[in-house]
Every structure is written in C-alpha cells, then in structure tokens.
Motif scaffolding. Structure first.
Motif, PDB file in Angstrom:
ATOM      1  N   THR A 412       0.876  -1.169  -0.045  1.00  0.00           N
ATOM      2  CA  THR A 412      -0.034  -0.180   0.186  1.00  0.00           C
ATOM      3  C   THR A 412       0.715   1.394  -0.105  1.00  0.00           C
ATOM      4  O   THR A 412       1.877   1.332   0.786  1.00  0.00           O
ATOM      5  N   GLU A 413       0.821   2.101  -0.988  1.00  0.00           N
ATOM      6  CA  GLU A 413       1.436   3.402  -0.889  1.00  0.00           C
ATOM      7  C   GLU A 413       0.230   4.505  -0.871  1.00  0.00           C
ATOM      8  O   GLU A 413      -0.425   4.838  -1.766  1.00  0.00           O
ATOM      9  N   PRO A 414       0.240   5.088   0.350  1.00  0.00           N
ATOM     10  CA  PRO A 414      -0.737   6.036   0.567  1.00  0.00           C
ATOM     11  C   PRO A 414      -0.264   7.360   0.015  1.00  0.00           C
ATOM     12  O   PRO A 414       0.849   7.560  -0.424  1.00  0.00           O
ATOM     13  N   SER A 415      -1.281   8.240  -0.243  1.00  0.00           N
ATOM     14  CA  SER A 415      -1.221   9.700  -0.671  1.00  0.00           C
ATOM     15  C   SER A 415      -0.219  10.490   0.176  1.00  0.00           C
ATOM     16  O   SER A 415       0.589  11.414  -0.236  1.00  0.00           O
ATOM     17  N   SER A 416      -0.292   9.849   1.555  1.00  0.00           N
ATOM     18  CA  SER A 416       0.826  10.658   2.481  1.00  0.00           C
ATOM     19  C   SER A 416       0.921   9.819   3.502  1.00  0.00           C
ATOM     20  O   SER A 416       0.059   8.769   3.799  1.00  0.00           O
ATOM     21  N   GLY A 417       2.315   9.524   3.996  1.00  0.00           N
ATOM     22  CA  GLY A 417       2.501   8.509   5.003  1.00  0.00           C
ATOM     23  C   GLY A 417       3.417   7.721   4.268  1.00  0.00           C
ATOM     24  O   GLY A 417       3.877   7.517   3.076  1.00  0.00           O
ATOM     25  N   ALA A 418       3.802   6.576   5.204  1.00  0.00           N
ATOM     26  CA  ALA A 418       4.856   5.613   4.653  1.00  0.00           C
ATOM     27  C   ALA A 418       4.287   4.490   3.816  1.00  0.00           C
ATOM     28  O   ALA A 418       3.106   4.182   4.106  1.00  0.00           O
ATOM     29  N   GLN A 420       3.507   0.540   3.018  1.00  0.00           N
ATOM     30  CA  GLN A 420       3.177  -0.628   4.065  1.00  0.00           C
ATOM     31  C   GLN A 420       3.085  -1.782   3.216  1.00  0.00           C
ATOM     32  O   GLN A 420       2.356  -1.814   2.350  1.00  0.00           O
ATOM     33  N   VAL A 421       3.861  -2.777   3.850  1.00  0.00           N
ATOM     34  CA  VAL A 421       3.555  -4.273   3.237  1.00  0.00           C
ATOM     35  C   VAL A 421       2.333  -4.934   4.178  1.00  0.00           C
ATOM     36  O   VAL A 421       2.589  -4.880   5.380  1.00  0.00           O
ATOM     37  N   ARG A 422       1.274  -5.336   3.658  1.00  0.00           N
ATOM     38  CA  ARG A 422       0.295  -5.739   4.303  1.00  0.00           C
ATOM     39  C   ARG A 422      -0.171  -7.213   3.844  1.00  0.00           C
ATOM     40  O   ARG A 422       0.382  -7.347   2.723  1.00  0.00           O
ATOM     41  N   VAL A 423      -0.870  -7.862   4.545  1.00  0.00           N
ATOM     42  CA  VAL A 423      -1.453  -9.017   4.237  1.00  0.00           C
ATOM     43  C   VAL A 423      -2.817  -9.287   5.021  1.00  0.00           C
ATOM     44  O   VAL A 423      -3.082  -8.709   5.455  1.00  0.00           O
ATOM     45  N   SER A 441       6.279  -0.954   7.746  1.00  0.00           N
ATOM     46  CA  SER A 441       6.019   0.375   7.177  1.00  0.00           C
ATOM     47  C   SER A 441       7.367   0.552   6.798  1.00  0.00           C
ATOM     48  O   SER A 441       8.404   0.574   7.737  1.00  0.00           O
ATOM     49  N   ALA A 442       7.741   1.391   5.620  1.00  0.00           N
ATOM     50  CA  ALA A 442       8.912   2.082   5.449  1.00  0.00           C
ATOM     51  C   ALA A 442       9.424   3.092   6.634  1.00  0.00           C
ATOM     52  O   ALA A 442       8.392   3.880   7.048  1.00  0.00           O
ATOM     53  N   GLN A 443      10.618   3.026   6.551  1.00  0.00           N
ATOM     54  CA  GLN A 443      11.307   4.039   7.250  1.00  0.00           C
ATOM     55  C   GLN A 443      11.156   5.371   6.599  1.00  0.00           C
ATOM     56  O   GLN A 443      11.083   5.554   5.389  1.00  0.00           O
ATOM     57  N   THR A 444      11.837   6.507   7.301  1.00  0.00           N
ATOM     58  CA  THR A 444      11.594   7.879   6.543  1.00  0.00           C
ATOM     59  C   THR A 444      12.569   7.946   5.321  1.00  0.00           C
ATOM     60  O   THR A 444      12.363   8.480   4.208  1.00  0.00           O
ATOM     61  N   ASP A 445      13.640   7.090   5.372  1.00  0.00           N
ATOM     62  CA  ASP A 445      14.776   7.309   4.328  1.00  0.00           C
ATOM     63  C   ASP A 445      14.767   5.966   3.451  1.00  0.00           C
ATOM     64  O   ASP A 445      15.623   5.590   2.772  1.00  0.00           O
ATOM     65  N   SER A 446      13.614   5.242   3.488  1.00  0.00           N
ATOM     66  CA  SER A 446      13.571   3.800   2.707  1.00  0.00           C
ATOM     67  C   SER A 446      12.260   3.636   2.242  1.00  0.00           C
ATOM     68  O   SER A 446      11.236   4.398   2.626  1.00  0.00           O
ATOM     69  N   THR A 447      12.165   2.726   1.212  1.00  0.00           N
ATOM     70  CA  THR A 447      10.766   2.210   0.702  1.00  0.00           C
ATOM     71  C   THR A 447      10.879   0.573   0.910  1.00  0.00           C
ATOM     72  O   THR A 447      11.796   0.005   1.187  1.00  0.00           O
ATOM     73  N   ALA A 463       6.327 -14.536   5.174  1.00  0.00           N
ATOM     74  CA  ALA A 463       5.959 -13.293   4.246  1.00  0.00           C
ATOM     75  C   ALA A 463       7.422 -12.894   4.177  1.00  0.00           C
ATOM     76  O   ALA A 463       8.022 -12.363   5.118  1.00  0.00           O
ATOM     77  N   LEU A 464       7.838 -12.344   2.942  1.00  0.00           N
ATOM     78  CA  LEU A 464       9.202 -11.699   2.755  1.00  0.00           C
ATOM     79  C   LEU A 464       9.149 -10.556   2.051  1.00  0.00           C
ATOM     80  O   LEU A 464       8.309 -10.396   1.132  1.00  0.00           O
ATOM     81  N   TRP A 465       9.859  -9.548   2.409  1.00  0.00           N
ATOM     82  CA  TRP A 465       9.722  -8.225   1.849  1.00  0.00           C
ATOM     83  C   TRP A 465      11.251  -7.514   1.665  1.00  0.00           C
ATOM     84  O   TRP A 465      12.049  -7.967   2.612  1.00  0.00           O
ATOM     85  N   THR A 466      11.295  -6.621   0.951  1.00  0.00           N
ATOM     86  CA  THR A 466      12.672  -5.744   0.756  1.00  0.00           C
ATOM     87  C   THR A 466      12.666  -4.403   1.416  1.00  0.00           C
ATOM     88  O   THR A 466      11.495  -3.836   1.265  1.00  0.00           O
ATOM     89  N   ASP A 467      13.422  -4.133   2.183  1.00  0.00           N
ATOM     90  CA  ASP A 467      13.604  -2.776   2.883  1.00  0.00           C
ATOM     91  C   ASP A 467      14.749  -2.128   2.034  1.00  0.00           C
ATOM     92  O   ASP A 467      15.921  -2.293   2.417  1.00  0.00           O
ATOM     93  N   LEU A 468      14.304  -1.116   1.375  1.00  0.00           N
ATOM     94  CA  LEU A 468      15.370  -0.499   0.440  1.00  0.00           C
ATOM     95  C   LEU A 468      15.904   0.853   0.977  1.00  0.00           C
ATOM     96  O   LEU A 468      14.927   1.881   0.963  1.00  0.00           O
ATOM     97  N   LEU A 469      16.885   1.205   0.823  1.00  0.00           N
ATOM     98  CA  LEU A 469      17.356   2.686   1.168  1.00  0.00           C
ATOM     99  C   LEU A 469      17.418   3.393   0.081  1.00  0.00           C
ATOM    100  O   LEU A 469      18.085   3.061  -1.058  1.00  0.00           O
ATOM    101  N   GLU A 470      16.694   4.533  -0.162  1.00  0.00           N
ATOM    102  CA  GLU A 470      16.339   5.285  -1.310  1.00  0.00           C
ATOM    103  C   GLU A 470      17.690   6.034  -1.729  1.00  0.00           C
ATOM    104  O   GLU A 470      17.687   6.163  -3.106  1.00  0.00           O
ATOM    105  N   ASP A 471      18.545   6.208  -0.745  1.00  0.00           N
ATOM    106  CA  ASP A 471      19.660   7.036  -1.258  1.00  0.00           C
ATOM    107  C   ASP A 471      20.716   6.201  -1.735  1.00  0.00           C
ATOM    108  O   ASP A 471      21.700   6.731  -2.352  1.00  0.00           O
TER     109      ASP A 471
END
Length: 668
Positions: A412-418, A420-423, A441-447, A463-471
C-alpha cells in the motif's frame, strides 16, 4: 543464531544474577491450554540486515516452504567492492535460522566483473531443494563483452550444498543471453527447469529445459521450442504429481502472443500451441498444472489503452481448451490492471486463486482483487482484498495453505505517509476474511517491496519483503514475518518443597518461531511476576500451584503449572542434591568443529564439572566452549556440585560433527 522466537536469555539471566536452578521434582507438571484464538503474524525479523555500512541484499529475494515446517530464503548479497553473491538461509520448524551460505561468489576488478543474479528456489514434498540463478561476466579487453551462464544447486534440508551444476552458457562475443530460470518440483521430488536462450545476432530464440529425479543431478538440457520471428520472454514451468508438465512462453513484438506446450510423464513434448494471439503485449505469466495434467496460464495482456488479467487452459495432450482467452480482471471498462507471476496459486483439487491490483472505477486509487478459477475453468466472483480511493495498492502475491484458505501479500502506497507491506487472510472458500494486517512500514529514508509468501505443510507461513534505502539503491535488507498457530514450548523450573519465609527461584525456558515470548507467573497466593526468571517468598505453610503463561509474538498461548509444598519455617526441608540442566547446545548434526554449551543448577551457589566423551571430570563454567572437535559422534556431560552434594545424574547431550564434503561444481 536465533533472531526470533527463542528467548535466549534464560542461561545468561540466571548467571548474571548468581542464580542456579533446575527441573527437579516436576512430576506434577501438566499442560493447561491450547493455542489462543489471537494467533497470527509475528513481529518482523531480519533475514539479512539493512545496514548501509555492511550491505547484505540487493533488492530481491524469494522464499519457499520446506516439508518439515521450515523455510528457505534466497537472495543476492552485496559486497563493498560492488560485486554480489548468491546466498541462502534455512529456518527450522522451531524458528532457529541457520547461517548465510554462499552459492556463487561475485567479483569486481578494473577490467572484469562477475555477478550472480535472479536467484529462484523451489522445494518438494520429499525434501528436495533446488536453487537456480544467472551468472553474468563482463570482460573489457579492450571492448566489453558480456557472457551469461545459468547455474543450479541441489541443497539438503539441513543446508548442506550437495552439488552445483552449470545449466547453460553463452559463448564470448556471441550477442546472446540467457533469461531467468523457472523451477518446479513434483510431490515425488522430480524437478523440471526451463529458461530462455536468445541469440540476437541470428534472431533466434529458444526454450531449453532439463529435469532430474528426486535428489539427483540434472540431465543435459534440450531445446523444446525455437522461434526466429519475435522476441521471446522468460518461460514459466509447472510440474504435476506424477511428472507431467506445462510450460508457458510469452512473445514480444512484432508477433506478440502466448504459447503453451505440455510434457507427458514419460517425457513426450507436445507441439507448441498459441493460447493467446495478442496482438499487443503479453507478459508476467504464471503456469499451473493439476493432477490430471490440465495446465492453466494466467497472464497480463495489453490492448494499447489498458491492461487486463487473462487466463487460458491446455489439456494433457497439448490442445488449448475453450474458444479463447478469458478475462479474469474486471472488464466493465478499460482500466489498468497489474499482475505478476506470484499472483496465482493452485490447490490440490485443481482450484486456482488469482490476485491482481486494478484501478478503481471513477476513483483515483487502486484496489487488490481476487478471483477463483475452478478445475473446469469456470470463474468465481471477483472479491475485494483491499482498496482505497486515495492509495495505490499493488504488487500482490498469493499463497494457499494445505489446511485450506491462504493469504494475499501486497503493498500500500498512501497519498501521505509511509508505504506498508500488508497481508490479508483468505478463508477456506478463498474469500477475503478478517482485517488486513500491516506487517511493516517504510522508514523515513527507505521504501519497501513485497517479495512473496509461502505456506509449509503444517499450515505455518512466511512473508518476505525488501527494505530498500532510497539514497543507496544497491543497499537493501530482507525482512520476514511468520504466521503460525502453534503455541510456544514451555519448560517450567521450580523446586518441589520450600519453607515459609524462604525465597524460591522459578524459571521458564521457552521457544517459539514467532517471538518474542513473554512469561507471566501466578504463584497461587496472590503473588505475580512478569519475566523469564522470578523470585518469590511464601509467608504461610500450605500447598500452592505455580502457573506460568507464555505468549508468543503471534498471540499463541501455552500455560503450565506445578505444585510446591511450603512447610513451616521451624521445620526446614532436608538438603536436596543439585539438579543440572543443559540450556544451550549445538544441533544434532553440525558441520562446525566447535560447540558451546550453557547449563544451570537447581541450587544457588553451585559449581560445575564437565567431561567430553571419555575424558575425566574437570571444573568448568557456563558457557563452556569446545574447540577442534574431530568429525564423528560426541557426548558432553555436566554435573552441578555444592559442598558435599553433587548431581548423581549428570545432564548429557550427544551430537555428531559431520565430515566436510567437497562441493561438486560443473557438469561432466
């Protein structure tokens, strides 16, 4: 290492406080209650760390279930020199996750580099584990040339790499490449692997396959399809119980279409047939096959203005079924749909569940939808897994439980906020049930990006997901969560007798795959505590029931009780020899030549004596580390002593150090 589920503080907690205790006199122990109705998903844990200074993953990863209730995780690990490795980890049914094991190492120099990528994994009900990946090499001398090979590994359930083989390779300066490998394993352990080989200079595109019996090396590859008119995308393969198989092959322009072919249980390959003539774009294909050999393709098709999710079936003889492709997604108007190959799954009865994301009609957001395809090809009604007029909801994958039902993982990619990986759960009719659960939920500097979800044979899931540093796009970590309904194991330690006014020590040793685990004590006289190890003093004689309640991170509960007799302070109990308990030990079969043991005593102020195999007793302290162990069977014993008292039944543990086997590489 146990990153989740096992409360690893009992031994150290006791030592830090000068307390020693054991299990003596617990004949009155009995199990009180079963799993709680609140059972669900655990707190996230790290599969690989997301640390910028020590990168581990490069945006990806995949998980699959093992027949014993554990899981395997595969991914690419980034190195400081810019290269990557293909690695994996295995978690056992009790939640213990093993070390990271390397399958293929990357390298980086000024003029050459080699990197494995796109690792994928499949497991079988017989315990088979097979991983495949591509290995790309760049040589610049003086111009740059890329070479690609496909490789596969056969892995034992304990994490031992049994063999590594080359599947295919491109020659130097050939203008050719290899696409990602698709793997499927039957219930009997027979494996089928398929991949694309493209020769762009000659406008030649081929699908190649290889197979292997349970626990065997793969056979030499063969070409089952060749085309020189259109670009070919990566094939998907599915193998049924008994060994028959179904392969889907999507094509790009100028003749975009979807082909399918079948392979009988004796290896006869049907002629490819067109399942969907296009004519625009066809991609993101999922292939499934039932026990009767009927194959089903689910895929995404574009028409120039929108994209839809489609399906087409093929019988065991390789003939397409039905008058043509059938639309799975909502066809009320032209709306964009997003489907990926992990968005469809088949159950043992041949019923298929499809999930996809789709634009909301007349609204600005997206929703995740689901739909069933019956064994006869008929479609069920469209269900809403999640939707919002203000959010983008996409990247859905689905997995089905052997007990019925399943789960849908999505982003879920909200219009505002972080982000989220949901199930969300599916009931036994594959209808969305309950409320969606936010796993991370994604951190401030990640998705974050969901990878996939898998169910084991006992109904647990990961359930598996990637936590990616945007910079820093090359630095990412994999995280996971466990779904289970199994309550934590609980060992209750207390003494059978005490005196009024005399302090006692109680302790709980707990283990679980979805920790952390909390322990609450009820001493039966109005006293309570909330810790693994607790102290209590009874003020009056009598018989009391001590109750310990362990709750894991998924909400499962185990309660155990023991009785204690409290006598008057003027009549203290006779001295009781110490009881010794091993609280930390290696696995039953290990490859390491060292081992660490932790142990405790039932009496405060005790000392310890240890022995290994036939050696004599010697003073020791917890933890005791053994080094330079020879391959073979070993027995460690430890006994507690206090003054003239000593444990006449020492605690013992036997394990085996396995002899290292050379890894087989390449194919003769």
């Amino acid at each position: 290492m146990i990153p989740y589920g096992v409360m690893n503080g009992v031994g150290s907690f006791i030592r830090d406080r000068g307390i020693a205790l054991g299990l003596g006199g617990l004949a009155a122990l009995f199990l009180i209650c079963a799993p709680s109705a609140q059972a669900g998903w655990s707190q996230p844990f790290d599969v690989s760390p997301s640390v910028k200074e020590a990168p581990e993953a490069t945006g990806g990863g995949e998980t699959a279930a093992l027949p014993d209730g554990g899981f395997i995780y595969v991914w690419n690990r980034a190195n400081q020199d810019g290269s990557v490795d293909a690695v994996f980890r295995i978690s056992s049914p009790d939640g213990t996750i093993g070390p990271t094991t390397e399958l293929a190492a990357g390298y980086q120099t000024n003029s050459t580099s080699g990197n494995p990528n796109d690792p994928t994994v499949a497991t079988g009900a017989d315990g088979s584990i097979r991983v495949a990946w591509l290995y790309q090499t760049m040589i610049c001398s003086p111009s740059c040339d890329y070479r690609t090979k496909a490789q596969t590994a056969l892995i034992a359930t304990d994490g031992e790499v049994l063999a590594i083989q080359d599947l295919d390779a491109t020659p130097p300066n050939s203008g050719s490449g290899i696409g990602s490998v698709s793997i499927s394993i039957s219930d009997e352990g027979r494996a089928l692997l398929a991949w694309r080989y493209s020769d762009w200079n000659a406008d030649s595109y081929r699908v190649r396959i290889t197979s292997a019996g349970a626990g065997e090396l793969v056979a030499p590859s063969t070409t089952v399809l060749e085309n020189s008119l259109s670009s070919m995308n990566d094939p998907e393969v599915a193998i049924a119980p008994g060994g028959s198989a179904f392969i889907t092959v999507p094509y790009g322009n100028p003749e975009a279409r979807l082909d399918g072919l079948t392979i009988s249980d004796v290896g006869e390959v049907s002629a490819p047939q067109t399942l969907d003539p296009g004519p625009i774009s066809l991609y993101e294909t999922a292939a499934m096959i039932d026990e009767n050999g009927v194959g089903t393709a689910v895929y995404k098709r574009g028409n120039g203005t929108a994209e839809q999710v489609m399906t087409r079936r093929m019988d065991a003889d390789g003939d397409p079924l039905g008058a043509g492709p059938v639309m799975v997604s909502d066809d009320s108007d032209d709306r964009w749909s997003n489907f990926n190959s992990g968005g469809a799954a088949i159950d043992p009865d041949g019923r298929i569940v499809v999930t996809w994301s789709q634009e909301l009609a007349g609204q600005g957001g997206y929703g995740v939808r689901s739909r069933t395809i019956a064994a006869d090809g008929s479609l069920g009604s469209i269900q809403t897994v999640s939707q919002s007029p203000d959010d983008y909801i996409y990247d859905s994958t689905v997995a089905l439980s052997p007990d019925g039902g399943g789960s849908v993982l999505y982003l879920t990619e909200p219009s505002s906020g972080a982000n989220q990986v949901r199930v969300r759960a599916l009931d036994t009719g594959y209808v969305p049930a309950g409320d969606p659960k936010t796993l991370a939920s994604a951190q401030t500097d990640s998705t974050i990006f969901p990878s996939n979800i898998a169910y084991s044979s006992n109904g647990d899931a990961t359930a598996l997901w990637t936590d990616l540093l945007e910079d820093q796009w090359d630095w990412a970590g994999l995280r996971a969560s466990i779904f289970e309904t199994t309550p934590p194991t609980l060992d209750l330690w207390t003494q059978p007798k005490s005196a009024a006014g005399q302090g006692i020590v109680v302790a709980a040793n707990v283990a679980d795959r979805s920790g952390p685990v909390t322990v609450d004590w009820d001493f039966g006289d109005g006293g309570n505590a909330h810790s693994l190890v607790a102290q209590h003093t009874y003020q009056a004689p009598g018989t009391y029931t001590i109750k310990a309640t362990a709750t894991d991170g998924a909400g499962n509960v185990t309660t155990k009780s023991a009785q204690i007799e409290v006598i008057g302070a003027e009549d203290p109990p006779d001295p009781i020899p110490p009881d010794t308990r091993i609280t930390g030990k290696p696995g039953k079969k290990v490859k390491t030549k060292s081992a660490t043991f932790k142990f405790v005593s039932s009496l405060t102020g005790s000392k310890f004596e240890c022995r290994l195999d036939r050696a004599g007793w010697s003073d020791c302290r917890s933890p005791k580390k053994l080094k330079k162990l020879r391959p073979g069977r070993h027995t460690f014993k430890v006994r507690a002593t206090k003054g003239d008292l000593f444990d006449r039944t020492p605690a013992a543990y036997t394990w085996t150090v396995k002899k290292a086997k050379p890894i087989k590489k390449g194919r003769k």
